[in-house]
Motif scaffolding. Structure first.
Motif, PDB file in Angstrom:
ATOM      1  N   VAL A 175      42.077  38.711  35.912  1.00 40.97           N
ATOM      2  CA  VAL A 175      41.564  37.346  36.054  1.00 40.97           C
ATOM      3  C   VAL A 175      40.960  36.908  34.722  1.00 40.97           C
ATOM      4  CG1 VAL A 175      39.906  35.864  37.241  1.00 40.97           C
ATOM      5  CG2 VAL A 175      41.126  37.644  38.505  1.00 40.97           C
ATOM      6  N   THR A 176      41.251  35.664  34.329  1.00 36.46           N
ATOM      7  CA  THR A 176      40.728  35.120  33.076  1.00 36.46           C
ATOM      8  C   THR A 176      39.804  33.952  33.380  1.00 36.46           C
ATOM      9  OG1 THR A 176      42.808  35.740  31.989  1.00 36.46           O
ATOM     10  CG2 THR A 176      41.355  34.216  30.804  1.00 36.46           C
TER      11      THR A 176
ATOM     12  N   TYR B 265      44.540  30.872  43.450  1.00 29.68           N
ATOM     13  CA  TYR B 265      45.977  30.929  43.139  1.00 29.68           C
ATOM     14  C   TYR B 265      46.539  32.258  43.631  1.00 29.68           C
ATOM     15  CZ  TYR B 265      44.261  33.623  39.119  1.00 29.68           C
ATOM     16  OH  TYR B 265      43.628  34.539  38.304  1.00 29.68           O
ATOM     17  N   THR B 266      47.877  32.298  43.742  1.00 30.68           N
ATOM     18  CA  THR B 266      48.587  33.511  44.146  1.00 30.68           C
ATOM     19  C   THR B 266      49.519  33.927  43.020  1.00 30.68           C
ATOM     20  OG1 THR B 266      48.480  32.915  46.489  1.00 30.68           O
ATOM     21  CG2 THR B 266      50.170  34.504  45.845  1.00 30.68           C
ATOM     22  N   GLU B 267      49.526  35.209  42.709  1.00 28.16           N
ATOM     23  CA  GLU B 267      50.298  35.706  41.578  1.00 28.16           C
ATOM     24  C   GLU B 267      51.681  36.215  41.977  1.00 28.16           C
ATOM     25  OE1 GLU B 267      48.487  37.826  38.303  1.00 28.16           O
ATOM     26  OE2 GLU B 267      46.696  38.060  39.534  1.00 28.16           O
TER      27      GLU B 267
ATOM     28  N   SER C 233      49.484  39.053  45.468  1.00 28.13           N
ATOM     29  CA  SER C 233      48.024  39.137  45.412  1.00 28.13           C
ATOM     30  C   SER C 233      47.441  37.766  45.106  1.00 28.13           C
ATOM     31  CB  SER C 233      47.587  40.135  44.334  1.00 28.13           C
ATOM     32  OG  SER C 233      46.185  40.159  44.213  1.00 28.13           O
ATOM     33  N   SER C 234      46.439  37.360  45.895  1.00 27.48           N
ATOM     34  CA  SER C 234      45.767  36.074  45.690  1.00 27.48           C
ATOM     35  C   SER C 234      44.374  36.294  45.126  1.00 27.48           C
ATOM     36  CB  SER C 234      45.677  35.298  47.008  1.00 27.48           C
ATOM     37  OG  SER C 234      46.965  34.966  47.483  1.00 27.48           O
ATOM     38  N   VAL C 235      43.963  35.395  44.248  1.00 24.87           N
ATOM     39  CA  VAL C 235      42.645  35.447  43.621  1.00 24.87           C
ATOM     40  C   VAL C 235      41.779  34.346  44.217  1.00 24.87           C
ATOM     41  CG1 VAL C 235      41.380  35.164  41.446  1.00 24.87           C
ATOM     42  CG2 VAL C 235      43.528  36.455  41.498  1.00 24.87           C
ATOM     43  N   ALA C 236      40.500  34.661  44.456  1.00 30.16           N
ATOM     44  CA  ALA C 236      39.588  33.694  45.063  1.00 30.16           C
ATOM     45  C   ALA C 236      38.212  33.798  44.420  1.00 30.16           C
ATOM     46  CB  ALA C 236      39.475  33.949  46.569  1.00 30.16           C
ATOM     47  N   LEU C 237      37.474  32.692  44.509  1.00 27.82           N
ATOM     48  CA  LEU C 237      36.050  32.724  44.180  1.00 27.82           C
ATOM     49  C   LEU C 237      35.311  33.094  45.458  1.00 27.82           C
ATOM     50  CD1 LEU C 237      33.619  32.114  42.302  1.00 27.82           C
ATOM     51  CD2 LEU C 237      33.677  29.776  43.199  1.00 27.82           C
ATOM     52  N   SER C 238      34.495  34.133  45.399  1.00 31.35           N
ATOM     53  CA  SER C 238      33.827  34.624  46.604  1.00 31.35           C
ATOM     54  C   SER C 238      32.354  34.900  46.321  1.00 31.35           C
ATOM     55  CB  SER C 238      34.513  35.900  47.110  1.00 31.35           C
ATOM     56  OG  SER C 238      33.928  36.343  48.313  1.00 31.35           O
ATOM     57  N   TRP C 239      31.525  34.769  47.358  1.00 32.69           N
ATOM     58  CA  TRP C 239      30.098  35.028  47.247  1.00 32.69           C
ATOM     59  C   TRP C 239      29.538  35.271  48.649  1.00 32.69           C
ATOM     60  CZ3 TRP C 239      32.551  30.467  47.328  1.00 32.69           C
ATOM     61  CH2 TRP C 239      32.110  29.498  48.232  1.00 32.69           C
ATOM     62  N   PRO C 240      28.401  35.947  48.770  1.00 29.77           N
ATOM     63  CA  PRO C 240      27.793  36.142  50.093  1.00 29.77           C
ATOM     64  C   PRO C 240      27.411  34.788  50.694  1.00 29.77           C
ATOM     65  CG  PRO C 240      26.870  37.681  48.516  1.00 29.77           C
ATOM     66  CD  PRO C 240      27.683  36.706  47.730  1.00 29.77           C
TER      67      PRO C 240
END
Length: 268
Positions: free
Chosen positions: A18-19, A75-77, A170-177
């Motif tokens: 991830v960049t 996004y999905t790679e 593989s999908s990338v996401a912004l995640s937080w509690p």
């Protein structure tokens, strides 16, 4: 501020491949007084880092535990297979899993894919990490499936890759509690979603923007109704419709012509 007080900061974790540079740039432009600290962590450790509060949010790979974490998919790679440059697969622009059925495929312990049944022939062992598996590919021992960003991150001159059209992605996401959704987290959400600095949905919207819009909207109808009331009052006082009154002012000579509609005179 006393010397014992800490300056505000935002801690962002991200996994390999991830960049975050483009989002960090926007953050620094909008919040020059709030430091953004980056920490690259292995994909498997990301949930633990966020649970422990060691980062405010993370750019992670899905899936995540949605009973504890909030997540915004980004996004999905494309999935690719890494091969030596002289491998037969390089003759094709893209391949399928069936094309890899007779190949030894490595399944490292930090694999980001959740395979039900890994494709290809099983390797003699599972490498500990993706970089370790890539070293074995370079030794012509087997092949490796990874998201395209990891193939670029661990690029070697003696290796190349080809897209695998029917492989899991593989999908990338912004995640937080979810229970730790702070104002700074909301601000970063706005950045990754592309909101402008003046967006009314963001916490950084320009102050007074909505108030000015409301005052302007309230003034316009009042001016219009004032004009109508004036026109009606003028027409009522003259006993004629407003339109005919206006015509009389602009063309006095023409207003006498309707008299011709009466009975014509009889010539003697």
């Amino acid at each position: 501020m006393t010397g014992s007080e800490e300056s505000p900061s935002f801690r962002l974790a991200y996994v390999p491949g991830v960049t975050p540079a483009k989002w960090v740039k926007v953050w620094n432009e909008r919040h020059p007084g709030i430091q953004l600290t980056l920490a690259q962590i292995p994909a498997a450790e990301a949930p633990g880092v966020l649970r422990a509060g060691e980062a405010d949010a993370g750019l992670v790979r899905l899936p995540v535990d949605r009973t504890y974490f909030s997540a915004i998919p980004l996004y999905t790679e494309t999935t690719v297979v890494i091969v030596p440059k002289d491998h037969l697969i390089t003759a094709a622009e893209e391949v399928t899993l069936a094309d890899l059925a007779d190949e030894v495929l490595f399944h490292p312990l930090d694999d980001v894919f959740d395979w039900e049944a890994p494709p290809g022939e099983p390797a003699f062992e599972r490498p500990a990490t993706t970089p370790d598996a890539i070293e074995l590919v370079a030794a012509n021992v087997g092949l490796l499936l990874v998201p395209q960003s990891l193939a670029r991150l661990y690029h070697r001159r003696d290796l190349t890759y080809r897209p695998v059209v029917d492989a899991p992605q593989s999908s990338v996401a912004l995640s937080w509690p979810e229970e730790a959704t702070t104002d700074l987290v909301e601000d970063f959400i706005g950045i990754v979603r592309g909101r402008t600095v003046n967006s009314t949905r963001g916490r950084t919207a320009a102050p007074g923007t909505d108030d000015r819009r409301t005052r302007t909207d309230q003034q316009k109808p009042a001016a219009k109704s004032s004009g109508k009331s004036s026109s009606k009052a003028s027409a009522k006082s003259s006993g004629k419709p407003a339109g005919r009154t206006a015509g009389a002012r602009t063309g006095g000579a023409r207003t006498a012509k309707p008299a011709k509609r009466g009975k014509p005179r009889r010539r003697s």
